[in-house]
Design an enzyme around this catalytic site. Structure first.
Site, mmCIF file in Angstrom:
data_model
loop_
_atom_site.group_PDB
_atom_site.id
_atom_site.type_symbol
_atom_site.label_atom_id
_atom_site.label_comp_id
_atom_site.label_asym_id
_atom_site.label_seq_id
_atom_site.Cartn_x
_atom_site.Cartn_y
_atom_site.Cartn_z
ATOM 1 N N ASP A 143 -26.186 28.019 2.847
ATOM 2 C CA ASP A 143 -27.364 27.388 3.431
ATOM 3 C C ASP A 143 -28.419 27.099 2.355
ATOM 4 O O ASP A 143 -29.096 26.061 2.396
ATOM 5 C CB ASP A 143 -27.965 28.285 4.515
ATOM 6 C CG ASP A 143 -27.079 28.382 5.754
ATOM 7 O OD1 ASP A 143 -26.211 27.503 5.939
ATOM 8 O OD2 ASP A 143 -27.259 29.336 6.535
ATOM 9 N N SER A 152 -14.425 22.561 -5.101
ATOM 10 C CA SER A 152 -14.631 23.999 -5.280
ATOM 11 C C SER A 152 -15.362 24.308 -6.587
ATOM 12 O O SER A 152 -16.469 23.833 -6.815
ATOM 13 C CB SER A 152 -13.272 24.708 -5.186
ATOM 14 O OG SER A 152 -13.424 26.090 -5.020
ATOM 15 N N HIS A 195 -10.183 25.102 3.064
ATOM 16 C CA HIS A 195 -10.790 24.770 1.778
ATOM 17 C C HIS A 195 -10.119 23.630 1.025
ATOM 18 O O HIS A 195 -10.774 22.952 0.237
ATOM 19 C CB HIS A 195 -10.777 26.039 0.914
ATOM 20 C CG HIS A 195 -11.505 25.907 -0.385
ATOM 21 N ND1 HIS A 195 -12.804 25.445 -0.485
ATOM 22 C CD2 HIS A 195 -11.110 26.199 -1.662
ATOM 23 C CE1 HIS A 195 -13.188 25.464 -1.745
ATOM 24 N NE2 HIS A 195 -12.185 25.893 -2.483
#
Length: 262
Positions: free
Chosen positions: A221, A91, A244
């Site tokens: 993306d 993360s 996550h």
């Protein structure tokens, strides 16, 4: 210029002299989250697992920007590492890993990025930061536990969550509870995730793991495309059908990926 910052509170696992892993947790986390993987999946490595600035038992003093985090991590490597390390990062830790690799590439052998958060939408980060300010803590442990299991920790094994509660939840002076962290540091961290994307050197072996249940995705993306263009055959891209908390729910698969660059 950034003033010199003290080395971080750091957990060390595994044998001295083994290949070294610098493992970086995400926002609101702590270095001990890596203990299970270090002891059960990759005991042959030497793990350097710090609490980031504003987290756990490291200093909570500012500054909390990316540059100060990287400076603290480099000082931690000076103290504990014997050579270039593989960085295993989750993360927000992924953002720091990328900045560290760009700042001091000679200190890094490779990257394993677990659902890294970087270059995120500023409006979204503002909303998350404002939610943190509006609800910075919990009434009691039951509320904190509920927030975990009904959020991104829903797939994490119950024993791991029990360890998290015992290690990381603390009583506050106002009678409420919170994780062992500085709320101003966390709010600053959300803002730092809106900064532009930073990429590693083109020759650096890198593994990118995206957790496909995260919506909106932390791995954008734009980041995937930029990383693919920069690294080419030096990039291994993997998608996991999970939420996550990748290090907890896919520990065996993560260990296999780490061995490819260790």
């Amino acid at each position: 210029m950034i003033a010199r910052v003290s080395a971080l509170h750091t957990y060390l696992y595994g044998p001295v002299g083994a290949p070294e892993i610098l493992s970086l947790h995400g926002l609101t986390g702590h270095g001990r989250r890596w203990q299970s993987m270090a002891e059960n999946q990759l005991p042959e490595a030497r793990w350097i697992s710090p609490d980031l600035r504003g987290h756990g038992r490291s200093t909570w003093a500012p500054p909390w920007n990316i540059e100060s985090h990287v400076a603290s991590l480099l000082e931690t490597l000076d103290e504990h590492a014997t050579g270039p390390v593989v960085i295993l990062a989750h993360s927000f830790g992924g953002t720091l890993a990328l900045h560290l690799a760009a700042t001091a590439p000679e200190r890094v052998r490779g990257l394993v990025l677990l659902d890294p958060a970087i270059g995120l939408d500023p409006t979204f980060m503002q909303e998350v930061a404002e939610l943190t300010i509006g609800s910075p803590d919990y009434t009691d442990a039951a509320e904190a536990y509920s927030e975990k299991i009904h959020g991104s920790w829903g797939e994490v094994p119950a024993p791991d969550l029990d360890i998290e509660m015992a290690e990381h939840l603390i009583q506050l002076g106002n009678g409420r509870v919170n994780w062992r962290l500085s709320t101003p540091a966390i709010v600053t961290g959300w803002g730092e995730l809106a900064r532009p994307i930073v990429l590693p050197p083109s020759s650096m072996p890198t593994v990118l793991v995206q957790a496909m249940k995260v919506q909106p995705p932390y791995v954008t993306d734009e980041f995937r495309s930029a990383l693919t263009e920069r690294l080419g055959e030096n990039l291994t891209s993997v998608e996991f059908d999970c939420d996550h908390m990748v290090p907890h729910v896919r520990a065996d698969e993560v260990a296999t990926l780490v061995r490819t660059v260790l």
